[in-house]
Design an enzyme around this catalytic site. Structure first.
Site, PDB file in Angstrom:
ATOM      1  N   SER A  22       0.795  -1.231   0.000  1.00 17.52           N
ATOM      2  CA  SER A  22       0.000   0.000   0.000  1.00 17.52           C
ATOM      3  C   SER A  22       0.826   1.278   0.000  1.00 17.52           C
ATOM      4  CB  SER A  22      -0.973   0.008   1.185  1.00 17.52           C
ATOM      5  OG  SER A  22      -2.112  -0.759   0.880  1.00 17.52           O
ATOM      6  N   LYS A  68       0.066   3.713  -2.761  1.00 18.12           N
ATOM      7  CA  LYS A  68      -0.895   4.802  -2.679  1.00 18.12           C
ATOM      8  C   LYS A  68      -0.224   6.163  -2.491  1.00 18.12           C
ATOM      9  CE  LYS A  68      -4.606   1.848  -0.880  1.00 18.12           C
ATOM     10  NZ  LYS A  68      -3.954   0.557  -0.606  1.00 18.12           N
ATOM     11  N   SER A  83      -6.684   3.265   3.987  1.00 15.12           N
ATOM     12  CA  SER A  83      -5.923   2.574   2.944  1.00 15.12           C
ATOM     13  C   SER A  83      -6.882   1.845   2.005  1.00 15.12           C
ATOM     14  CB  SER A  83      -4.909   1.593   3.539  1.00 15.12           C
ATOM     15  OG  SER A  83      -3.918   1.270   2.585  1.00 15.12           O
TER      16      SER A  83
END
Length: 458
Positions: free
Chosen positions: A56, A59, A116
Site C-alpha cells: 500500500s 498509494k 488505505s
C-alpha cells in the site's frame, strides 16, 4: 528409461519443487533507509536498493498524482469521483462504495490515507487517467522522472502484482518529493481518523503517536512484502524521512522506525556521504532537495470537515442512529445495529473481532491472503497474556503447514486480558485437517466457526 536416467529425472523434479517452494514462501526483503529531507543526504541505509513489493505504499504515488492534478486545476477537492464496476470490486481494505456511486475528492484522500481503501485508490486513478492501466503507466513514468529508477507500478492501490516493484531508496525519494512538491496537501498524511456515512474510521499508523514530531506518511502490507512503512518527522527544525520495508510484524516495524529516527535526530546533521538522487518531475537530472516547510496540522481531521464533502450512495438504505454522541447520524442500515467505530466490511458485516490496540496488524493486511471462497472456519492455537507470543504462535502454525494455510489469515483476537492466536479463512475440511496435524505435532488446536466479515476484520 534406464534407472540412472530416472534418478536424474527425479532429482531434477525435486530441485524444481524445492525452488518453487522457496520462491513461494520466501521471506520478505528487510531493508531501510533514512534521509535528511532538506539536504537529500542519506544518514543510514540497509539493503536500500534491493527490489521488493511496495504494497500500500503504492498509494503514495497515487496521491502524488492526485495532488498534482489538484495543483494544476484539473480537479478540485469538492469534485466528485464516480466508482466504476472495477473500482467497486477491489478487495478489502475498502470503503464498500457501490458501482456508480460517488464520493468527494477530499473524502477519497482521507480514505486512502486513513483507511488505505483500495477501491478509493483505484477510483482516483480512473478519474485522473481514464483507466487504472493508463494511470499505472503514468505512475511509473512519474517515478522515473523523480529519480525512482527501480520502481514499476501496475495498479493504483498496491494489491499484489509480481511486476509491481520498488526499493527503500525509491520510497524515500517519493516521501521527500511529496513534502517538497505538495506542502499544501501534505497535512492529510497526519489524519488519524475520518468519518464516512456515519462511520468513523481509525487509522493504523501508530508511529504518529510514538515518535516526536511525526506527521505521516503511509503503512503497507502484503504477505510478499512484509510490513512496510514510510515516516516523516520534524524535530528542532530538522526533518527526516525514514523507510522500513519487510517488517515481520507491525509492532516490530514501528519499533524499528522509531529507534532509527530517534537515532537519526541525535546524529550530527551530516550523512554518510551518499546523496538521494532526487529529481524534479520534469528535470534532466538529480537535484538537491530544497528546504521543506510543512504547515502544522491537527493530528486528526474533524469529522465535520469530512461530512461536508459527502455524497450519499442512493443504492444503500439509510437509517438514523444516535450512537455518535452528537444526536442522530445517518449510517447504512446494514451496520446500524453494530459498533459505529468499526469499518464497513465487504461483502459481509457483523464484525465482532477486536484487536490489541497497541500492536494489531495493519488493516490492509488482508490484501493478498484472502480468497473469498474460503469462508466460515478457522483454527485457534492458543491464548496468551500478551500480543507478541500470540502472534508468534499463529505464525509458527502457518509455517508448519504452509500448504493448508497458503490462503489463510492470521488474526489476533483480544478478549479481556487474553490474546487468542487464530488463523482464519479456511474451509471446514482444511480447519479440521490442520488441527489434526498440529495436534500430532503436540500443538494445541481447536476449530472455530466465523463469517466473512469476521475473517476480513483486519
Amino acid at each position: 528409461m534406464p534407472l540412472r536416467g530416472l534418478a536424474w529425472l527425479f532429482a531434477g523434479l525435486l530441485l524444481a519443487v524445492v525452488s518453487l517452494s522457496g520462491q513461494a514462501f520466501a521471506k520478505p526483503v528487510a531493508s531501510s533507509i533514512m534521509v535528511d529531507a532538506v539536504t537529500g543526504e542519506v544518514i543510514s541505509s540497509s539493503n536500500a536498493d534491493v527490489s521488493t513489493y511496495p504494497a500500500s505504499l503504492t498509494k503514495m504515488m497515487t496521491l502524488y498524482l492526485l495532488f498534482d492534478a489538484l495543483k494544476r486545476g484539473q480537479i478540485k477537492l469538492t469534485d466528485s469521483i464516480t466508482f466504476s464496476d472495477h473500482a467497486a470490486s477491489q478487495d478489502a481494505t475498502n470503503l464498500a462504495v457501490s458501482a456508480g456511486a460517488k464520493i468527494k475528492v477530499e473524502t477519497a484522500i482521507l480514505a486512502v490515507v486513513v483507511r488505505s481503501a483500495n477501491d478509493a485508490a483505484t477510483a482516483i486513478g480512473e478519474e485522473i487517467a481514464g483507466s487504472e492501466w493508463a494511470f499505472a503507466k503514468t505512475m511509473t513514468q512519474t517515478a522515473r522522472a523523480l529519480g525512482m529508477k527501480n520502481t514499476t507500478y501496475r495498479n493504483a492501490n498496491g494489491l499484489p502484482n509480481p511486476e509491481q516493484r520498488t526499493t527503500a531508496r525509491d520510497q524515500a525519494i517519493l516521501g521527500v518529493a511529496l513534502l517538497r512538491d505538495f506542502p499544501e496537501y501534505y497535512h492529510y498524511f497526519a489524519a488519524e481518523r475520518f468519518s464516512y456515512r456515519g462511520v468513523q474510521y481509525a487509522g493504523h499508523n501508530r508511529v504518529l503517536n510514538k515518535l516526536n514530531g511525526a506527521d505521516g506518511i503511509k503503512t503497507g502490507y502484503i504477505r510478499a512484502s512484509g510490513f512496510n512503512l514510510v515516516s516523516s518527522a520534524e524535530q528542532n527544525g530538522r526533518r527526516l524521512v525514514g523507510v522500513v520495508l519487510g517488517g515481520s510484524t507491525p509492532y516490530l516495524r514501528d519499533k524499528q522506525m522509531v529507534a532509527m529516527m530517534n537515532k537519526g535526530f541525535k546524529t550530527p546533521a551530516k550523512g554518510n556521504g551518499t546523496m538521494l538522487a532526487l529529481s524534479a518531475p520534469n528535470s534532466a537530472g538529480p537535484a538537491k532537495a530544497p528546504a521543506v516547510v510543512v504547515a502544522a496540522a491537527p493530528v486528526s481531521v474533524p469529522a465535520a470537515l469530512v461530512a461536508a464533502a459527502m455524497v450519499p450512495d442512493p443504492a444503500e438504505p439509510m437509517v438514523a442512529s444516535g450512537e455518535d454522541g452528537e444526536g442522530a447520524a445517518i449510517m447504512p442500515a446494514s451496520i446500524s445495529s453494530g459498533d459505529p467505530l468499526l469499518p464497513i466490511l465487504k461483502p459481509g458485516s457483523g464484525l465482532q473481532l477486536q484487536f490489541a490496540n497497541a500492536a494489531a496488524p495493519d488493516s490492509q493486511a488482508i490484501e493478498n491472503v484472502w480468497r473469498s471462497g474460503n469462508t466460515g472456519y478457522g483454527v485457534q492455537v492458543g491464548a496468551y497474556a500478551q500480543y507478541a507470543p500470540a502472534q508468534k504462535a499463529a505464525v509458527k502454525a502457518t509455517r508448519a503447514l504452509p500448504e493448508i494455510f497458503a490462503d489463510s489469515r492470521i488474526a489476533i483476537d483480544e478478549q479481556g486480558k487474553l490474546y487468542r492466536a487464530r488463523v482464519t479463512g479456511l474451509t471446514k475440511a482444511d480447519a479440521e485437517k490442520a488441527c489434526a496435524q498440529l495436534k500430532a505435532k503436540r500443538t494445541d488446536c481447536m476449530v472455530f466457526t466465523t463469517d466473512d466479515g469476521l475473517a476480513k476484520a483486519n
